[in-house]
Design an enzyme around this catalytic site. Structure first.
Site, mmCIF file in Angstrom:
data_model
loop_
_atom_site.group_PDB
_atom_site.id
_atom_site.type_symbol
_atom_site.label_atom_id
_atom_site.label_comp_id
_atom_site.label_asym_id
_atom_site.label_seq_id
_atom_site.Cartn_x
_atom_site.Cartn_y
_atom_site.Cartn_z
ATOM 1 N N LYS A 1 0.830 -1.257 -0.105
ATOM 2 C CA LYS A 1 0.017 0.060 0.039
ATOM 3 C C LYS A 1 0.747 1.129 -0.101
ATOM 4 C CE LYS A 1 -3.650 -2.467 2.349
ATOM 5 N NZ LYS A 1 -4.394 -3.146 3.383
ATOM 6 N N GLN B 1 -4.328 -1.870 10.279
ATOM 7 C CA GLN B 1 -4.184 -3.340 9.332
ATOM 8 C C GLN B 1 -4.802 -4.280 10.333
ATOM 9 O OE1 GLN B 1 -3.078 -3.446 6.113
ATOM 10 N NE2 GLN B 1 -4.092 -5.348 6.364
ATOM 11 N N ASP C 1 -10.801 2.337 5.036
ATOM 12 C CA ASP C 1 -11.230 1.187 5.255
ATOM 13 C C ASP C 1 -12.674 1.127 4.862
ATOM 14 O OD1 ASP C 1 -9.457 -0.882 4.721
ATOM 15 O OD2 ASP C 1 -8.976 -1.228 6.729
#
Ligand code: NDP
Length: 305
Positions: A53, A97, A120
């Protein structure tokens, strides 16, 4: 025999658009979108996802940074650090994450992220806005699935769409997105009865279970679009042989790396499907491209650019 629906060309188109728009933002405002990925603990798979990412940010002209926080970080310290990122004007997207180390409360941690920076799309406010079909930052993998379906020219409206998996990051948000697009959704899980029979009625079938090669041809209607979200590290050569027959490339991958990546859908399903994503190489590239798109969208909303 159907066609393989490769993710890279679709993802490349989105990344190219984002790159151009980021350059325009820089010209207009002197600023670029910024994304921070937070790794709590040292899960090696999470580390490698975050590095991909970060690299995507660098390639597209966004500011990208990984922050490494200890697995045993105290609750209030974690909250304070997220609040500092929330207050940092250079940061438009915050991504914690998952999965978190044992002992951390995932829902609580996510709730501490400013919804305006929730790239997200899993903050309760983001999910609530998705339920209301309001503009919002929404989960990247389901957004990627929609892009892949659209790229085949298949209209979702009126179609029977079956999603296997009801996680907060894939199955549930995807079911809302499809509903918002006027598809007729059935969402399945481990307690669903006659799973193969339910799946075999789908015009569009999405597998997001985390079970290597679980979905075989008996689950698939002739001419269906099949999206395989599953991404499973498999170390057992017998499983690989059962799924792929003799596949020297995958077997040598197990010898060198210790595992090979496998989807939830058996490759032979391509014989029945109209379209099917490979795994790896299908949904994965879209997830990262949509994260870049979400970070750009968050920047635009925050700065009015
Ligand atoms: P979760 O483990 O959170 O959810 C799995 C879901 O599948 C659950 O709802 C579970 O049901 C359901 N399920 C499991 N076994 C069965 C079964 N035998 N029959 C019916 N349903 C079943 O997984 P995620 O959603 O996080 O991920 C799913 C897969 O997608 C994984 O392989 C993951 O690696 C991959 N993934 C890939 C991404 C990408 O970018 N390519 C991004 C995110 C995920 P129940 O709720 O009843 O337990």
């Amino acid at each position: 025999m159907g066609q393989w629906l490769e993710g890279k060309p679709v993802a490349d188109g989105i990344r190219e658009q984002v790159k151009v728009e980021v350059a325009r933002c820089r010209e207009a405002s002197g600023k670029v979108p910024g994304l921070v990925g937070v790794l709590i603990g040292d899960n090696p798979a999470s580390q490698s996802y975050l590095r991909m990412k970060e690299k995507a940010c660098q390639n597209l002209g966004l500011f990208g940074q990984i922050q490494y926080w200890p697995a045993d970080i105290a609750r209030l310290d974690l909250k304070a650090r997220l609040e500092a990122l929330n207050a940092d004007d250079r940061i438009d997207g915050i991504l914690v994450q998952l999965p978190l180390p044992k002992g951390q409360d995932t829902q609580e941690v996510i709730s501490w992220i400013d919804p305006a920076k929730d790239v997200d799309g899993i903050h309760p406010i983001s999910l609530g806005r998705l339920v209301q079909n309001q503009p919002c930052l929404s989960a990247c993998t389901p957004r990627g699935c929609l892009e892949l379906i659209r790229s085949t020219g298949t209209s979702i409206e009126g179609k029977n769409v079956v999603i296997v998996g009801r996680s907060l990051i894939v199955g549930k948000p995807l079911s809302l997105m499809i509903t918002n697009e006027n598809g007729t959704v059935t969402i399945c899980h481990s307690k669903t009865r006659d799973l193969a029979g339910v799946c075999a009625r789908a015009d569009i079938l999405v597998a997001a279970m985390g079970k290597p090669g679980f979905i075989g041809p008996e689950f698939v209607k002739e001419g269906a679009v099949v999206i395989d979200v599953g991404s499973n590290a498999v170390a057992d050569k017998d499983i690989v042989r059962r799924l792929f027959g003799a596949d020297p490339k995958r077997e040598s991958e197990i010898d060198t790396k210790g595992y090979t990546w496998v989807g939830d859908v058996q490759p032979k399903v391509i014989d029945k499907a109209a379209w099917m994503t490979p795994s790896p190489g299908g949904v994965g590239p879209l997830t990262i491209a949509m994260l870049m798109r979400n970070t750009l969208d968050a920047f635009r909303r925050r700065h009015g650019v």
